[in-house]
Motif scaffolding. Structure first.
Motif, PDB file in Angstrom:
ATOM      1  N   GLU A  95       5.617  -3.494 -19.593  1.00  0.00           N
ATOM      2  CA  GLU A  95       5.116  -3.284 -20.978  1.00  0.00           C
ATOM      3  C   GLU A  95       3.597  -1.885 -20.336  1.00  0.00           C
ATOM      4  N   TRP A  96       3.826  -1.258 -19.045  1.00  0.00           N
ATOM      5  CA  TRP A  96       2.608  -0.417 -18.746  1.00  0.00           C
ATOM      6  C   TRP A  96       3.923   0.455 -18.523  1.00  0.00           C
ATOM      7  N   ASP A  97       5.281   0.377 -18.927  1.00  0.00           N
ATOM      8  CA  ASP A  97       6.120   1.828 -18.242  1.00  0.00           C
ATOM      9  C   ASP A  97       4.940   2.720 -17.486  1.00  0.00           C
ATOM     10  N   ALA A  98       5.504   1.922 -15.608  1.00  0.00           N
ATOM     11  CA  ALA A  98       4.616   2.448 -14.974  1.00  0.00           C
ATOM     12  C   ALA A  98       5.761   1.449 -13.820  1.00  0.00           C
ATOM     13  N   ARG A  99       5.830   2.086 -12.246  1.00  0.00           N
ATOM     14  CA  ARG A  99       6.363   1.682 -11.140  1.00  0.00           C
ATOM     15  C   ARG A  99       5.092   1.174 -10.234  1.00  0.00           C
ATOM     16  N   ILE A 100       5.610   0.399  -9.656  1.00  0.00           N
ATOM     17  CA  ILE A 100       4.294  -0.062  -8.514  1.00  0.00           C
ATOM     18  C   ILE A 100       5.171  -0.147  -7.116  1.00  0.00           C
ATOM     19  N   LEU A 101       4.633   0.199  -6.026  1.00  0.00           N
ATOM     20  CA  LEU A 101       5.197  -0.348  -4.918  1.00  0.00           C
ATOM     21  C   LEU A 101       4.432  -1.349  -4.123  1.00  0.00           C
ATOM     22  N   LEU A 102       5.721  -2.284  -3.697  1.00  0.00           N
ATOM     23  CA  LEU A 102       5.303  -3.319  -2.735  1.00  0.00           C
ATOM     24  C   LEU A 102       5.826  -3.494  -1.197  1.00  0.00           C
ATOM     25  N   GLY A 103       5.306  -3.805  -0.112  1.00  0.00           N
ATOM     26  CA  GLY A 103       5.774  -3.547   0.986  1.00  0.00           C
ATOM     27  C   GLY A 103       5.839  -4.368   1.797  1.00  0.00           C
ATOM     28  N   PHE A 104       6.077  -4.875   2.469  1.00  0.00           N
ATOM     29  CA  PHE A 104       6.972  -5.897   4.317  1.00  0.00           C
ATOM     30  C   PHE A 104       6.715  -4.870   4.936  1.00  0.00           C
ATOM     31  N   ASP A 105       6.276  -4.943   6.436  1.00  0.00           N
ATOM     32  CA  ASP A 105       6.490  -3.988   7.509  1.00  0.00           C
ATOM     33  C   ASP A 105       7.417  -4.986   8.070  1.00  0.00           C
ATOM     34  N   ARG A 106       8.138  -4.485   8.547  1.00  0.00           N
ATOM     35  CA  ARG A 106       9.398  -5.359   9.430  1.00  0.00           C
ATOM     36  C   ARG A 106       9.195  -6.446  10.232  1.00  0.00           C
ATOM     37  N   THR A 107       7.915  -6.812  10.989  1.00  0.00           N
ATOM     38  CA  THR A 107       7.468  -8.314  11.673  1.00  0.00           C
ATOM     39  C   THR A 107       7.290  -8.875  10.736  1.00  0.00           C
ATOM     40  N   PHE A 108       7.120  -8.931   9.685  1.00  0.00           N
ATOM     41  CA  PHE A 108       6.867  -9.922   9.074  1.00  0.00           C
ATOM     42  C   PHE A 108       8.158 -10.208   8.349  1.00  0.00           C
ATOM     43  N   ILE A 109       9.100  -9.132   7.865  1.00  0.00           N
ATOM     44  CA  ILE A 109      10.525 -10.062   7.196  1.00  0.00           C
ATOM     45  C   ILE A 109      10.782 -11.163   7.884  1.00  0.00           C
ATOM     46  N   PHE A 110      11.427  -9.770   9.404  1.00  0.00           N
ATOM     47  CA  PHE A 110      11.684 -10.748  10.352  1.00  0.00           C
ATOM     48  C   PHE A 110      11.306 -12.637  10.983  1.00  0.00           C
ATOM     49  N   SER A 111      10.357 -12.314  10.965  1.00  0.00           N
ATOM     50  CA  SER A 111       9.535 -12.895  11.429  1.00  0.00           C
ATOM     51  C   SER A 111      10.238 -14.518   9.724  1.00  0.00           C
ATOM     52  N   MET A 112       9.760 -14.446   8.751  1.00  0.00           N
ATOM     53  CA  MET A 112      10.156 -15.342   7.468  1.00  0.00           C
ATOM     54  C   MET A 112      11.442 -14.994   7.456  1.00  0.00           C
ATOM     55  N   VAL A 113      12.882 -14.220   7.936  1.00  0.00           N
ATOM     56  CA  VAL A 113      13.740 -14.428   7.741  1.00  0.00           C
ATOM     57  C   VAL A 113      14.228 -15.478   9.064  1.00  0.00           C
ATOM     58  N   GLU A 114      13.765 -15.511  10.234  1.00  0.00           N
ATOM     59  CA  GLU A 114      13.533 -16.462  11.223  1.00  0.00           C
ATOM     60  C   GLU A 114      13.665 -17.860  10.514  1.00  0.00           C
ATOM     61  N   VAL A 115      12.358 -17.500   9.871  1.00  0.00           N
ATOM     62  CA  VAL A 115      11.953 -19.126   9.080  1.00  0.00           C
ATOM     63  C   VAL A 115      12.005 -19.852   8.960  1.00  0.00           C
ATOM     64  N   LEU A 116      12.356 -18.899   7.174  1.00  0.00           N
ATOM     65  CA  LEU A 116      13.837 -19.857   6.611  1.00  0.00           C
ATOM     66  C   LEU A 116      14.752 -19.957   7.123  1.00  0.00           C
ATOM     67  N   LEU A 117      15.426 -19.513   8.150  1.00  0.00           N
ATOM     68  CA  LEU A 117      16.667 -20.150   8.418  1.00  0.00           C
ATOM     69  C   LEU A 117      16.041 -20.926   9.324  1.00  0.00           C
TER      70      LEU A 117
END
Length: 321
Positions: A95-117
């Motif tokens: 609707e805005w015809d635009a792009r937004i950036l959303l980022g996760f640092d590697r610590t958060f990604i690996f920690s969440m992957v560990e919890v999800l598994l």
């Protein structure tokens, strides 16, 4: 009036209009200061709460999220802070015809992957300088999708939009959403899970926020600003599906315990009620409606006639006593 006087009047009006428009021009030239956009903080706080609720349904342990800061930056400077230590999702706001950036640092990604598994954090944290595996990539993509949905819900009070994850980028130079020198708003969130701290960040170009400036400068009441629309909708749906037991009362009589003790099998209790007597419909001993008794296909029925006003009934009972 002489032509010369008309020209002078036109020049005066133009000068006055220029003075009136000068503050707006200066604000546009200086960019949007986050201090002048109080609703931005509300949006990011709401996103954090919504994302926590979503992750709680995905994993046994939910992370703690808190907005750390919201500041004005340049796109290039903001991305440079996360070079080689984060993964960025490019979100498309149709609707805005635009792009937004959303980022996760590697610590958060690996920690969440560990919890999800199924991990519980007892193992020592181990971060490798490597790309994500296929499994980690798919789990991270799902996490980004849920975060985009949370951000989309958080913006509902400001403007309707749909955010779609276009791609994931490991290198910040490929995650551009405009020129590096363009101004943007950078929101940082602290993420804590299984004893480890990570970070989530959002980069929104100021060109995206300019059309929303009027709504972002408004200060909503706490009730409206803090309302979780998804939870409200789910709560309403669950309440509407709840089964309740209704009791139709044709007549009530007062009796002593001695009279009740003399009841025998076959005893007939005479009622003073007639087919025209109003039937009271109750739920959990709470009167709701006055109804009319009827019969259809050999079964007794009641037709709702009027709503019982609780305050009026209470007042009548007090006055009658």
């Amino acid at each position: 009036m002489e032509p010369q006087e008309l020209e002078m009047n036109d020049e005066v009006i133009s000068a006055q209009n220029a003075k009136v428009d000068l503050p707006s021009r200066l604000l546009d030239a200086a960019g949007l200061g986050v201090d002048r956009l109080p609703m931005l903080h509300v949006v990011f706080d709401r996103m954090a709460r919504q994302y926590i609720d979503t992750l709680r349904q995905m994993a046994a342990t939910a992370p703690y999220l808190a907005v750390q800061s919201v500041s004005n930056e340049r796109i290039g400077d903001a991305l440079e802070q996360y070079e080689d230590r984060a993964v960025v999702a490019v979100l498309h706001a149709q609707e805005w015809d635009a792009r937004i950036l959303l980022g996760f640092d590697r610590t958060f990604i690996f920690s969440m992957v560990e919890v999800l598994l199924g991990g519980d954090g007892e193992e020592e944290e181990f971060l490798e300088d490597r790309a994500l595996t296929n499994v980690e990539q798919r789990l991270a993509y799902r996490m980004f999708q849920e975060a985009a949905t949370a951000l989309e819900t958080a913006f509902e009070a400001i403007a309707d939009t749909s955010l779609k994850v276009e791609r994931l980028e490991n290198r910040m130079e490929f995650a551009q959403t405009g020129r590096k020198s363009n101004p943007c708003v950078l929101a940082k969130m602290t993420a804590e899970i299984i004893g480890r701290e990570g970070e989530i960040f959002i980069i929104i170009p100021q060109s995206v926020l300019n059309p929303l400036r009027e709504n972002l400068t408004q200060v909503l009441s706490g009730e409206v600003a803090g309302r979780d629309t998804r939870w409200t909708k789910q709560f309403q749906q669950e309440v509407q599906r709840t089964e309740v037991k209704l009791t139709a009362i044709l007549e009530e009589q007062r009796m002593t315990l001695e009279e009740v003790a003399q009841f025998e099998v076959g005893l007939v209790l005479e009622l003073n009620a007639t087919p025209k007597t109003a039937v009271q419909l109750e739920c959990n001993s709470q009167p709701l409606f006055n109804c009319r008794l009827g019969q259809v296909a050999g079964s007794y029925t009641v037709r709702v006639e009027e709503l019982i006003e609780q305050e009026g009934e209470l007042l009548d009972d007090i006055l009658s006593n």
